[in-house]
Structure formats: structure tokens, C-alpha cells
Design a protein around this motif. Sequence first.
Motif, PDB file in Angstrom:
ATOM      1  N   CYS A  31      90.356  81.106  15.889  1.00 32.66           N
ATOM      2  CA  CYS A  31      89.041  80.747  16.492  1.00 32.66           C
ATOM      3  C   CYS A  31      88.786  80.295  17.572  1.00 32.66           C
ATOM      4  N   ARG A  32      88.267  80.758  18.830  1.00 31.08           N
ATOM      5  CA  ARG A  32      87.572  80.270  20.287  1.00 31.08           C
ATOM      6  C   ARG A  32      85.995  79.301  19.728  1.00 31.08           C
ATOM      7  N   PHE A  33      86.019  79.172  18.590  1.00 29.98           N
ATOM      8  CA  PHE A  33      84.737  78.087  19.022  1.00 29.98           C
ATOM      9  C   PHE A  33      84.494  77.402  18.290  1.00 29.98           C
ATOM     10  N   PHE A  34      84.672  76.019  18.006  1.00 30.07           N
ATOM     11  CA  PHE A  34      84.593  75.045  16.983  1.00 30.07           C
ATOM     12  C   PHE A  34      83.453  73.604  18.145  1.00 30.07           C
ATOM     13  N   ALA A  35      82.464  72.895  16.865  1.00 29.20           N
ATOM     14  CA  ALA A  35      81.950  72.427  17.359  1.00 29.20           C
ATOM     15  C   ALA A  35      81.692  70.871  15.383  1.00 29.20           C
ATOM     16  N   VAL A  59      85.873  77.457  23.232  1.00 29.91           N
ATOM     17  CA  VAL A  59      85.271  76.008  23.906  1.00 29.91           C
ATOM     18  C   VAL A  59      85.469  74.846  22.402  1.00 29.91           C
ATOM     19  N   CYS A  60      85.551  74.063  22.436  1.00 31.59           N
ATOM     20  CA  CYS A  60      85.111  73.021  21.199  1.00 31.59           C
ATOM     21  C   CYS A  60      84.466  71.799  21.537  1.00 31.59           C
ATOM     22  N   MET A  61      83.061  71.423  21.193  1.00 32.88           N
ATOM     23  CA  MET A  61      82.203  70.468  21.315  1.00 32.88           C
ATOM     24  C   MET A  61      82.176  69.774  20.796  1.00 32.88           C
TER      25      MET A  61
END
Length: 376
Positions: A31-35, A59-61
Motif C-alpha cells: 500500500c502506497r496511498f492512504f487517506a 503518501v498519507c492524507m
Amino acid sequence: MTELTAGLATGTPRLMEGSEAIAEAMVVAGCRFFAGYPMTPFTEILESMAEKLPPVGGVCMNAESELEAIGMAWGAASTGTRTATGSTGQGLALMQESLAELSLARLPMLVINMARSQGDYFQATRGGHGDSRRIVLAPMDVAEAVEFTQLGFHLADLYRNPVVLYGDYYIAHTYQSVIVERLEFGPLPAKDWALDGSTGGTGAAKLISPLGDYKQRDDVGYDLADYYARVEVDLSAMETDFAPLVETGFVDDAEVVVVAFGTPGKFVRYCVQELRAEGVKVGFVRPISLYPFPTEALQDATRAVRGVAVYENCAGQMIDDVRLAVLGRVPVEFIGGLTMDSSAFGIGPDLQVPILKQRIVDACRRAGCDLGEVPQ
């Protein structure tokens, strides 16, 4: 395993809080993007992802709300990036439209529900509009959550569809000795559908949309009937291809079978083991995939029983699927109920072995079982 994730996966047990362990499992799974938007008991997963993703190039938003979070996740997933989001049931209620549209657009994503009690069963298994469907995995503890987090990503990529990991306050905040390392579940199809920019400006650009997978031309509108029919074929194939996950115990000669999932399922399993040692002919069924529901396994386990008892930490929702499975062949009794602390986070005072054992014994007695020397 990539060089970036190798430092996270030690292969040795570590005492970890569930939220951190789930976050680390997401990272080692790629996993490379989490929001997300903070809401207990989901908040700590978001905080852990904010710490763990940047060092591996992810990236985590921390979004403005759950609506923005699911929108950001949609965009990241469309590029083929392994993506996840989540909340509690209240936050996921705001995401229902997008979750359904993700399914109809055939976009893979892991969606985490760290629920308050177990009252989100209907939302998880029946939420959304149209014919959208999602596999729902319900771990009973941190160790299973680590495994099912990675399995969820695999299934999402395999079927091009969101997958829900259904946890709770206990899993999010319990410390357990776990091993977090990358798990392999088999080959996956190429993500040749991903919007990677390679077809832009060619006149044949790729399209990901719940309205169709080809572009609208000047003289040709969307053929939604054709598209929805093709999506239905894929969703039906997912439903029939995926073998429901379930754990059963002591069902061969059981007179009463108790059904429970998630954290309460682990408590019920222990109670049944103790009652068996005391001579009570009781068994258990723990659905692990809530959708597709393990109907056949439950039917097999209840063919010769006197009764079925269902424990849920809510007013009763999974019991509908249990009743559908047994189709009136045997009485189905609810022995659960909403139990939580004053904060409503889901810490159930009723989740104690003596209380659960007594409810199971009472259910056996009402079913006409011979309990011998078991106390009233």
C-alpha cells in the motif's frame, strides 16, 4: 520484498497495538496511498500510516472529511497504486455512494471499518446502491487482522473490487505478539486498466468510470445497459469464485451451535471449549467472510442440532443471514445484544466468559439438551 519494506518485516514476533500492526501490514503488502479522517477507533490507524508511509515513498492524507478521503483514494487507486481508506461505521456511511461507484467502476481498494460494537454488519454486507458488492473479512484478533489486511489487498486486485476489513475497538487497541511480514497469495492479473498516462492524447485513452469503460463519442452515448451487464458478470464471478471463509468447532455431535463473528467469536469459541470440557454438546461456527456468507458450512454444521444461538454485539443483524442459511429447519435464537461502555466505542461489559457461558447454557436448556451436572 522491496528494499524499502524489508526493514519493517522482521519475521520475528513483536508486541504491537492492533492499529499499528494493521498499518504495518498495509505497508508491507505494498500500500502506497492512504487517506482518512480521524474518528476513534480508526484514528490510530490513520496516525500509524502517517508515520509509516513517507519513509517508503508513500503518501498519507489526513483529509477534511470522509467524503474527501474516499475521493482521494479513488484517484490514487485509478493509477493502479495499492490504496486504502477507512473509518468507523459513521464515517463509512458518508462513503457509501463512492464505495458502490468504486465497485461499479471496478476499482480495487482496501476499506477498513474499525467499528463501534458490531452494528455495521448491514452496512458492510449490504451497503451501497445498484448491484455493487464487496467481500467482507472479519478478523477475531490482531494476528488475523494482519493476515486479512494483506489478503484483502490481494482479493481487491484479483477481482478489481473494493474489499472491506471489518474490525472493532478491541482489534484496534489490543496489544498482541504478532509477526508482520509480506504474505503471498498467488499470481494476480496485470493492471493494464490503470490510468498511467501512457494512452493520453492517443484518441484511445483509458477510462475508469461507473458509467462505462469507453469514451463517449460525438454521435454515440454511453450504453449503460451493456456496461452494467458486463459488471454484473464480473461481480457474480467474484461471488461464486471466492470460497467463503469460516471456522467451525465441535459441530459433529453438537446439539446446539453458537454463531458469532469478530472479537465476540473468539470469546464464544473459548466458552464452547470450556463447556465441552464440562460435557455440554455445544459447537460453534465463526463466519470469517461476512460476504460471501458461509451458508453451506453453516447448513452442514446445523443439520442435526436442536437449536442455533447467535451472539452479536448489536441488536441483531447477522442473525438474518443465519436464518436464511438454516431455512427454518431449526430454531434460531438471539443471545446477544448491544453492549458497550459509556463512550459507545464498543467495549462490551457483556464480553466476559462467565456471562457468555451462562447465555449459551441457557440456550442449550431451552433447546431441550441434557446438561447433566452443569449448574443452573
